[in-house]
Design a protein around this motif. Structure first.
Motif, PDB file in Angstrom:
ATOM      1  N   ILE A 112      60.446 -19.420  -8.915  1.00 43.96           N
ATOM      2  CA  ILE A 112      60.980 -18.638  -7.801  1.00 43.96           C
ATOM      3  C   ILE A 112      60.637 -17.161  -7.971  1.00 43.96           C
ATOM      4  CG2 ILE A 112      63.137 -17.857  -6.728  1.00 43.96           C
ATOM      5  CD1 ILE A 112      64.155 -20.785  -7.294  1.00 43.96           C
ATOM      6  N   GLU A 113      60.735 -16.665  -9.180  1.00 46.51           N
ATOM      7  CA  GLU A 113      60.385 -15.261  -9.447  1.00 46.51           C
ATOM      8  C   GLU A 113      58.913 -15.007  -9.120  1.00 46.51           C
ATOM      9  OE1 GLU A 113      60.706 -11.367 -10.289  1.00 46.51           O
ATOM     10  OE2 GLU A 113      62.377 -12.779 -10.278  1.00 46.51           O
ATOM     11  N   GLN A 114      58.029 -15.903  -9.583  1.00 46.60           N
ATOM     12  CA  GLN A 114      56.602 -15.742  -9.324  1.00 46.60           C
ATOM     13  C   GLN A 114      56.283 -15.817  -7.839  1.00 46.60           C
ATOM     14  OE1 GLN A 114      54.906 -18.831 -11.726  1.00 46.60           O
ATOM     15  NE2 GLN A 114      55.134 -17.684 -13.630  1.00 46.60           N
ATOM     16  N   MET A 115      56.854 -16.802  -7.156  1.00 44.52           N
ATOM     17  CA  MET A 115      56.579 -16.947  -5.730  1.00 44.52           C
ATOM     18  C   MET A 115      57.166 -15.783  -4.931  1.00 44.52           C
ATOM     19  SD  MET A 115      54.592 -19.395  -5.627  1.00 44.52           S
ATOM     20  CE  MET A 115      54.394 -19.447  -3.862  1.00 44.52           C
ATOM     21  N   ASN A 160      60.431 -24.862 -14.700  1.00 38.72           N
ATOM     22  CA  ASN A 160      61.313 -23.722 -14.827  1.00 38.72           C
ATOM     23  C   ASN A 160      61.451 -23.101 -13.436  1.00 38.72           C
ATOM     24  OD1 ASN A 160      62.526 -21.248 -15.225  1.00 38.72           O
ATOM     25  ND2 ASN A 160      61.518 -20.908 -17.184  1.00 38.72           N
ATOM     26  N   LEU A 161      62.470 -23.552 -12.707  1.00 36.91           N
ATOM     27  CA  LEU A 161      62.628 -23.107 -11.324  1.00 36.91           C
ATOM     28  C   LEU A 161      62.854 -21.604 -11.218  1.00 36.91           C
ATOM     29  CD1 LEU A 161      64.745 -25.972  -9.746  1.00 36.91           C
ATOM     30  CD2 LEU A 161      62.331 -25.476  -9.403  1.00 36.91           C
ATOM     31  N   ALA A 162      63.588 -21.048 -12.142  1.00 35.81           N
ATOM     32  CA  ALA A 162      63.843 -19.605 -12.100  1.00 35.81           C
ATOM     33  C   ALA A 162      62.526 -18.828 -12.197  1.00 35.81           C
ATOM     34  CB  ALA A 162      64.791 -19.195 -13.216  1.00 35.81           C
ATOM     35  N   ALA A 163      61.644 -19.250 -13.102  1.00 29.61           N
ATOM     36  CA  ALA A 163      60.352 -18.578 -13.255  1.00 29.61           C
ATOM     37  C   ALA A 163      59.479 -18.805 -12.019  1.00 29.61           C
ATOM     38  CB  ALA A 163      59.642 -19.078 -14.507  1.00 29.61           C
ATOM     39  N   ILE A 221      54.544 -13.132  -5.330  1.00 31.94           N
ATOM     40  CA  ILE A 221      53.313 -13.461  -4.608  1.00 31.94           C
ATOM     41  C   ILE A 221      53.497 -13.289  -3.108  1.00 31.94           C
ATOM     42  CG2 ILE A 221      51.809 -15.405  -3.960  1.00 31.94           C
ATOM     43  CD1 ILE A 221      52.130 -16.393  -6.882  1.00 31.94           C
ATOM     44  N   LEU A 222      54.638 -13.735  -2.595  1.00 32.32           N
ATOM     45  CA  LEU A 222      54.902 -13.666  -1.159  1.00 32.32           C
ATOM     46  C   LEU A 222      55.473 -12.322  -0.712  1.00 32.32           C
ATOM     47  CD1 LEU A 222      56.483 -17.205  -0.706  1.00 32.32           C
ATOM     48  CD2 LEU A 222      54.176 -16.476  -0.046  1.00 32.32           C
ATOM     49  N   ASP A 223      55.704 -11.444  -1.690  1.00 36.28           N
ATOM     50  CA  ASP A 223      56.326 -10.154  -1.406  1.00 36.28           C
ATOM     51  C   ASP A 223      57.638 -10.368  -0.650  1.00 36.28           C
ATOM     52  OD1 ASP A 223      56.630  -7.405  -1.508  1.00 36.28           O
ATOM     53  OD2 ASP A 223      55.505  -7.071   0.347  1.00 36.28           O
ATOM     54  N   LEU A 224      58.443 -11.285  -1.190  1.00 39.80           N
ATOM     55  CA  LEU A 224      59.710 -11.666  -0.593  1.00 39.80           C
ATOM     56  C   LEU A 224      60.807 -11.469  -1.633  1.00 39.80           C
ATOM     57  CD1 LEU A 224      61.141 -13.028   1.858  1.00 39.80           C
ATOM     58  CD2 LEU A 224      60.734 -15.194   0.701  1.00 39.80           C
ATOM     59  N   PRO A 225      61.356 -10.262  -1.683  1.00 43.55           N
ATOM     60  CA  PRO A 225      62.378  -9.997  -2.699  1.00 43.55           C
ATOM     61  C   PRO A 225      63.626 -10.848  -2.483  1.00 43.55           C
ATOM     62  CG  PRO A 225      62.114  -8.104  -1.234  1.00 43.55           C
ATOM     63  CD  PRO A 225      61.104  -9.129  -0.820  1.00 43.55           C
ATOM     64  N   ILE A 226      64.212 -11.289  -3.591  1.00 49.27           N
ATOM     65  CA  ILE A 226      65.449 -12.068  -3.549  1.00 49.27           C
ATOM     66  C   ILE A 226      66.522 -11.259  -4.247  1.00 49.27           C
ATOM     67  CG2 ILE A 226      66.591 -14.206  -4.239  1.00 49.27           C
ATOM     68  CD1 ILE A 226      63.802 -15.518  -4.236  1.00 49.27           C
ATOM     69  N   ASN A 227      67.572 -10.982  -3.524  1.00 47.69           N
ATOM     70  CA  ASN A 227      68.686 -10.231  -4.081  1.00 47.69           C
ATOM     71  C   ASN A 227      69.242 -10.983  -5.289  1.00 47.69           C
ATOM     72  OD1 ASN A 227      71.294  -9.107  -4.518  1.00 47.69           O
ATOM     73  ND2 ASN A 227      71.292  -8.345  -2.419  1.00 47.69           N
ATOM     74  N   PRO A 228      69.455 -10.305  -6.413  1.00 43.20           N
ATOM     75  CA  PRO A 228      69.949 -10.976  -7.623  1.00 43.20           C
ATOM     76  C   PRO A 228      71.226 -11.790  -7.409  1.00 43.20           C
ATOM     77  CG  PRO A 228      69.277  -8.747  -8.149  1.00 43.20           C
ATOM     78  CD  PRO A 228      69.195  -8.885  -6.654  1.00 43.20           C
ATOM     79  N   GLU A 229      72.079 -11.378  -6.493  1.00 44.62           N
ATOM     80  CA  GLU A 229      73.312 -12.140  -6.269  1.00 44.62           C
ATOM     81  C   GLU A 229      73.029 -13.488  -5.591  1.00 44.62           C
ATOM     82  OE1 GLU A 229      75.887 -10.845  -2.699  1.00 44.62           O
ATOM     83  OE2 GLU A 229      74.787  -9.034  -3.256  1.00 44.62           O
ATOM     84  N   TYR A 230      71.881 -13.622  -4.905  1.00 44.74           N
ATOM     85  CA  TYR A 230      71.526 -14.873  -4.226  1.00 44.74           C
ATOM     86  C   TYR A 230      70.657 -15.788  -5.091  1.00 44.74           C
ATOM     87  CZ  TYR A 230      73.100 -12.314  -0.117  1.00 44.74           C
ATOM     88  OH  TYR A 230      73.842 -11.585   0.774  1.00 44.74           O
ATOM     89  N   ARG A 231      70.095 -15.239  -6.158  1.00 43.93           N
ATOM     90  CA  ARG A 231      69.148 -15.994  -6.989  1.00 43.93           C
ATOM     91  C   ARG A 231      69.718 -17.322  -7.497  1.00 43.93           C
ATOM     92  NH1 ARG A 231      64.411 -14.318  -8.551  1.00 43.93           N
ATOM     93  NH2 ARG A 231      64.940 -12.218  -7.953  1.00 43.93           N
ATOM     94  N   ASP A 274      71.877 -19.343  -6.164  1.00 44.06           N
ATOM     95  CA  ASP A 274      71.915 -20.297  -5.057  1.00 44.06           C
ATOM     96  C   ASP A 274      70.510 -20.726  -4.629  1.00 44.06           C
ATOM     97  OD1 ASP A 274      74.689 -20.459  -4.910  1.00 44.06           O
ATOM     98  OD2 ASP A 274      74.816 -18.740  -3.557  1.00 44.06           O
ATOM     99  N   VAL A 275      69.556 -19.816  -4.700  1.00 41.55           N
ATOM    100  CA  VAL A 275      68.166 -20.169  -4.377  1.00 41.55           C
ATOM    101  C   VAL A 275      67.665 -21.200  -5.391  1.00 41.55           C
ATOM    102  CG1 VAL A 275      65.800 -19.291  -4.227  1.00 41.55           C
ATOM    103  CG2 VAL A 275      67.677 -17.968  -3.234  1.00 41.55           C
ATOM    104  N   ILE A 276      67.956 -20.993  -6.656  1.00 43.69           N
ATOM    105  CA  ILE A 276      67.555 -21.942  -7.702  1.00 43.69           C
ATOM    106  C   ILE A 276      68.218 -23.296  -7.468  1.00 43.69           C
ATOM    107  CG2 ILE A 276      67.693 -22.449 -10.177  1.00 43.69           C
ATOM    108  CD1 ILE A 276      67.464 -19.360 -10.603  1.00 43.69           C
TER     109      ILE A 276
END
Length: 61
Positions: free
Chosen positions: A11-14, A6-9, A17-27, A29-31
């Motif tokens: 990415i959310e967890q990492m 589950n890549l979405a989960a 953990i890394l304290d690296l917020p991902i803007n919801p509009e980019y999520r 594309d990150v997935i």
């Protein structure tokens, strides 16, 4: 991908953990990028190597 990840989960967890917020509009594309990375990594990790192969002691281009 071989495993059902589950890549979405992941990415959310990492992200947490890394304290690296991902803007919801980019999520999305990150997935998508992580899915591509997983596909490429599978090509490398699934490539069969002979048992008698040895690592090169020095890389010379």
């Amino acid at each position: 991908m071989k495993k059902d990840i589950n890549l979405a989960a992941y990415i959310e967890q990492m992200s947490e953990i890394l304290d690296l917020p991902i803007n919801p509009e980019y999520r999305p594309d990150v997935i998508k990028n992580f899915a591509s990375i997983c596909a490429i990594a599978t090509l490398v990790t699934d490539f069969p190597l002979p048992e008698d192969i040895e690592a090169a002691p020095v890389f010379e281009p």
